[in-house]
Design a protein around this motif. Structure first.
Motif, PDB file in Angstrom:
ATOM      1  N   ARG A 238     -18.959 -36.866  -4.048  1.00 27.18           N
ATOM      2  CA  ARG A 238     -20.400 -36.963  -4.298  1.00 27.18           C
ATOM      3  C   ARG A 238     -21.188 -36.642  -3.032  1.00 27.18           C
ATOM      4  O   ARG A 238     -22.129 -35.838  -3.062  1.00 27.18           O
ATOM      5  CB  ARG A 238     -20.745 -38.372  -4.800  1.00 27.18           C
TER       6      ARG A 238
ATOM      7  N   SER B 279     -20.157 -34.986  -0.431  1.00 29.11           N
ATOM      8  CA  SER B 279     -19.938 -33.596  -0.010  1.00 29.11           C
ATOM      9  C   SER B 279     -20.824 -32.633  -0.795  1.00 29.11           C
ATOM     10  O   SER B 279     -21.153 -31.552  -0.304  1.00 29.11           O
ATOM     11  CB  SER B 279     -18.468 -33.199  -0.148  1.00 29.11           C
ATOM     12  N   LYS B 280     -21.225 -33.032  -1.998  1.00 29.00           N
ATOM     13  CA  LYS B 280     -22.144 -32.223  -2.820  1.00 29.00           C
ATOM     14  C   LYS B 280     -23.593 -32.580  -2.527  1.00 29.00           C
ATOM     15  O   LYS B 280     -24.507 -32.073  -3.178  1.00 29.00           O
ATOM     16  CB  LYS B 280     -21.864 -32.443  -4.309  1.00 29.00           C
ATOM     17  N   LYS B 281     -23.791 -33.489  -1.567  1.00 26.12           N
ATOM     18  CA  LYS B 281     -25.130 -33.948  -1.168  1.00 26.12           C
ATOM     19  C   LYS B 281     -25.897 -34.550  -2.351  1.00 26.12           C
ATOM     20  O   LYS B 281     -27.097 -34.318  -2.519  1.00 26.12           O
ATOM     21  CB  LYS B 281     -25.920 -32.825  -0.506  1.00 26.12           C
TER      22      LYS B 281
ATOM     23  N   LEU C  48     -18.820 -32.886 -10.368  1.00 29.64           N
ATOM     24  CA  LEU C  48     -18.443 -32.756  -8.954  1.00 29.64           C
ATOM     25  C   LEU C  48     -17.685 -31.455  -8.669  1.00 29.64           C
ATOM     26  O   LEU C  48     -17.298 -31.193  -7.535  1.00 29.64           O
ATOM     27  CB  LEU C  48     -17.594 -33.957  -8.527  1.00 29.64           C
ATOM     28  N   GLU C  49     -17.456 -30.669  -9.736  1.00 30.74           N
ATOM     29  CA  GLU C  49     -16.775 -29.372  -9.639  1.00 30.74           C
ATOM     30  C   GLU C  49     -15.365 -29.508  -9.086  1.00 30.74           C
ATOM     31  O   GLU C  49     -14.937 -28.747  -8.223  1.00 30.74           O
ATOM     32  CB  GLU C  49     -17.607 -28.387  -8.820  1.00 30.74           C
TER      33      GLU C  49
END
Length: 107
Positions: free
Chosen positions: A18, A20-22, A61-62
């Motif tokens: 989460r 890392s995806k800002k 979150l891909e």
């Protein structure tokens, strides 16, 4: 591995993916269409979420759902076309299975 260890891996990975995806908790919970409070309970280990919720979190979150349960330092190579194709097919099969189960249960 104990349930507590698995839950710790899961919650740590959720937070790491989460951030890392800002995304903050409110943004991610909105993408997954769950309440921010429920997401907070998942990320802090008070709840797990259903299989559907886990799949939706992974999609938002891909990442692949299994990646939410991998210990830190586990290296996954998704760069190969064959691996990517396999993962797409597996995701489609899981989604089809969930749709079939939901249709069956709603009859």
């Amino acid at each position: 591995m104990t349930i507590e260890e698995l839950k710790a891996i899961y919650t740590t990975n959720l937070k790491n993916f989460r951030t890392s995806k800002k995304l903050n908790q409110a943004e991610l919970s909105e993408k997954v269409q769950i309440s921010e409070k429920f997401y907070n309970h998942i990320e802090t280990g008070r709840k797990w979420g259903s299989f559907e919720t886990i799949v939706e979190l992974a999609n938002a979150l891909e990442v692949e759902p299994y990646e939410l349960f991998l210990p830190a330092g586990t290296v996954i190579n998704h760069n190969e076309k064959r691996t990517k194709d396999l993962m797409k097919r597996l995701r489609a099969n899981v989604n089809d299975m969930l749709d079939t189960m939901e249709a069956f249960l709603s009859e």
